[in-house]
Scaffold this motif. Structure first.
Motif, PDB file in Angstrom:
ATOM      1  N   ARG A  10      41.216  49.664  82.603  1.00  0.00           N
ATOM      2  CA  ARG A  10      42.267  49.911  81.608  1.00  0.00           C
ATOM      3  C   ARG A  10      42.123  48.947  80.439  1.00  0.00           C
ATOM      4  NH1 ARG A  10      44.071  44.744  81.483  1.00  0.00           N
ATOM      5  NH2 ARG A  10      45.122  43.990  83.331  1.00  0.00           N
ATOM      6  N   ALA A  12      44.863  47.183  77.765  1.00  0.00           N
ATOM      7  CA  ALA A  12      46.320  47.048  77.742  1.00  0.00           C
ATOM      8  C   ALA A  12      46.803  46.368  76.464  1.00  0.00           C
ATOM      9  CB  ALA A  12      46.752  46.252  78.974  1.00  0.00           C
ATOM     10  N   GLU A  46      51.420  47.864  76.246  1.00  0.00           N
ATOM     11  CA  GLU A  46      52.306  46.837  76.794  1.00  0.00           C
ATOM     12  C   GLU A  46      53.345  46.456  75.735  1.00  0.00           C
ATOM     13  OE1 GLU A  46      49.923  43.826  78.855  1.00  0.00           O
ATOM     14  OE2 GLU A  46      49.762  45.321  80.446  1.00  0.00           O
ATOM     15  N   ARG A 174      38.895  41.867  80.593  1.00  0.00           N
ATOM     16  CA  ARG A 174      39.734  41.466  79.460  1.00  0.00           C
ATOM     17  C   ARG A 174      39.208  40.168  78.851  1.00  0.00           C
ATOM     18  NH1 ARG A 174      45.116  39.954  83.094  1.00  0.00           N
ATOM     19  NH2 ARG A 174      44.162  38.303  84.319  1.00  0.00           N
TER      20      ARG A 174
HETATM   21  N1  GLU Z   1      48.699  42.898  76.825  1.00  0.00           N
HETATM   22  C1  GLU Z   1      47.710  41.902  76.970  1.00  0.00           C
HETATM   23  C2  GLU Z   1      47.099  41.606  75.598  1.00  0.00           C
HETATM   24  O1  GLU Z   1      47.311  42.350  74.673  1.00  0.00           O
HETATM   25  C3  GLU Z   1      46.583  42.299  77.893  1.00  0.00           C
HETATM   26  C4  GLU Z   1      46.888  42.066  79.294  1.00  0.00           C
HETATM   27  C5  GLU Z   1      45.717  42.257  80.226  1.00  0.00           C
HETATM   28  O2  GLU Z   1      44.661  42.777  79.812  1.00  0.00           O
HETATM   29  O3  GLU Z   1      45.870  41.930  81.397  1.00  0.00           O
HETATM   30  O4  GLU Z   1      46.418  40.620  75.466  1.00  0.00           O
END
Ligand code: GLU
Length: 454
Positions: A10, A12, A46, A174
């Motif tokens: 994913r 996010a 998110e 990430r």
């Molecule tokens: N929402 C988070 C961000 O924009 C990412 C969280 C994740 O990848 O676990 O950095």
């Protein structure tokens, strides 16, 4: 029953600004890894921080990824999923793993809030990262950290783990700015009885001077890059190599690196991702863009520019088709983006094909030759051209080369081309002459002769 062999990944993004180059690269790697393994790629917005998140950035994130060709198998939006977080919070509290704590509000000292804190047993968390190897972090200093502002207002660490479990995320890929978040998330995963995903934390993307990419959000926005003339497929291709052992030197850039999405999926190897940070270099992106521009068909290329192309130039030219072709050919050779090409057209770069343009006396002669010789050459050129019955690139070349064979090429062809274009860089002189015609060619050569005679 959960299927343990399937890969799910994913991206996010939090919609607090335009989608960043770094997030797009992370999205791409998640996408490539999932597709390579026959798995699924999800987008999860998110947006629980309602103050900072904006609808327009949600749209920007989706538009950016779709423009690059990164499409999701399913989309999840956290603000629509509050029920599931509340349920898990209540479970943690009921099982004694979290507790409600009445505390003074940070914003208003007189007010009290009921935050939810995680009961931290202060252990050492160890996890395996694909790029960094074994990572060990002591969680003592984290204390009983806050996981929700209230029972119905969950915070990032909780929503991430609840969603990753619910979406059956097997691999979390990430940015490595999230490494320090991982222990808290693993503590929560263990407390909730979830499965721990495989972690891959990608090194940052930095600017060529070694600093942060850019402080100005607009400079790192995917859609801005596309708007300013970079082809999405070139941008995608360049993003793909950032972190996969990209070449440092523009001169070492190899055509092997030109890959479309299917080839990128084929090529992707998560075990080969590099440890050092990747450098984002606009010059290299320009190189990629040029490769993709060169691959466009004539019609596609013209379509990108047609709006600007005809705007500045007279309608009544019988040679408009031929001139258009030559202008396009030259633009394709010289520039790296469509914006540069449009700017050149707007700045009347090719005016010399339609009318005589100003000449600078100092530039008529080639650097190493003197004005007296140049004057002789120009007069000779007028003579040669006056005698031509057919006036084509071939006849011009045949006859002028007979003269340059004797006296030298540069000394003759520079003043010839410069006199016709008034530019240090322009399309080939023989071509310009054939496009503007015999009479106009002689006229422009005579203008230079007059300037030098003074
Ligand atoms: N929402 C988070 C961000 O924009 C990412 C969280 C994740 O990848 O676990 O950095």
């Amino acid at each position: 029953m959960k299927n343990n062999t399937k890969i799910n990944t994913r991206i996010a993004p939090s919609p607090t600004g335009p989608l960043h180059i770094g997030t797009a690269r992370t999205a791409l790697y998640n996408y490539l890894y999932a597709k390579k393994n026959g798995g699924k790629f999800f987008i999860r917005i998110e947006d629980t921080d309602t103050k900072r998140c904006k609808k327009k950035f949600f749209k920007n994130a989706m538009d950016s990824m779709h423009a690059l060709g990164i499409f999701e198998d399913a989309l999840f939006v956290q603000s629509k999923r509050t029920g599931i977080y509340k349920k898990e919070l209540e479970r943690l509290i009921a099982e004694g793993k979290a507790y409600i704590s009445k505390e003074k509000s940070k914003k208003n000292n007189k007010k009290f809030v009921k935050v939810v804190r995680f009961k931290n047993h202060k252990k050492i968390i160890e996890f395996q990262d694909t790029i960094r190897g074994q990572i060990k972090i002591d969680t003592t200093e984290l204390g009983d950290f806050v996981i929700a502002r209230s029972i119905s207002d969950p915070l990032y660490h909780l929503t991430v783990v609840v969603d990753d479990e619910d979406m059956e995320i097997t691999d979390v890929i990430r940015g490595d700015d999230h490494i320090s978040n991982t222990p808290r998330q693993i503590l929560l995963i263990e407390a909730l009885g979830y499965k721990i995903p495989k972690y891959t934390h990608l090194p940052l993307i930095i600017s060529p001077d070694g600093g942060k990419l850019s402080k100005r959000k607009s400079d790192t926005s995917i859609l801005n890059y596309i708007d300013s003339g970079y082809l999405p497929e070139a941008l995608l291709n360049y993003l793909s190599i950032l972190g996969m052992g990209e070449t440092d030197n523009i001169k070492n850039q190899s055509k092997d690196e030109i890959k479309d999405m299917d080839q990128l999926i084929d090529f992707f190897n998560i075990d080969k991702l590099q440890k050092r940070s990747a450098t984002f270099d606009n010059k290299k992106l320009g190189w990629f863009n040029k490769q993709y521009i060169k691959k466009l068909s004539y019609i596609d290329f013209r379509t990108h520019l047609s709006f600007c192309l005809f705007k500045k130039y007279p309608v009544k030219s019988i040679l408009r088709k031929k001139i258009t072709e030559e202008i396009l050919k030259d633009l394709k050779e010289r520039y790296y983006t469509f914006t540069e090409m449009k700017d050149a057209l707007k700045n009347k770069e090719y005016d010399y094909l339609f009318k005589s343009t100003n000449k600078d006396e100092e530039k008529i002669s080639q650097k190493k030759s003197n004005k007296k010789d140049t004057l002789i050459h120009l007069k000779k050129l007028v003579e040669i051209i006056r005698d031509l019955d057919t006036f084509t690139v071939e006849s011009l070349k045949n006859n002028i080369y007979m003269y340059t064979d004797k006296v030298g090429v540069g000394e003759v062809l520079w003043p010839f081309r410069y006199s016709l274009s008034g530019k240090e860089k322009s399309i080939d002189g023989f071509l310009i002459a054939s496009l503007i015609g015999k009479k106009e060619t002689i006229k422009r050569l005579n203008v230079s002769i007059e300037i030098l005679k003074k």
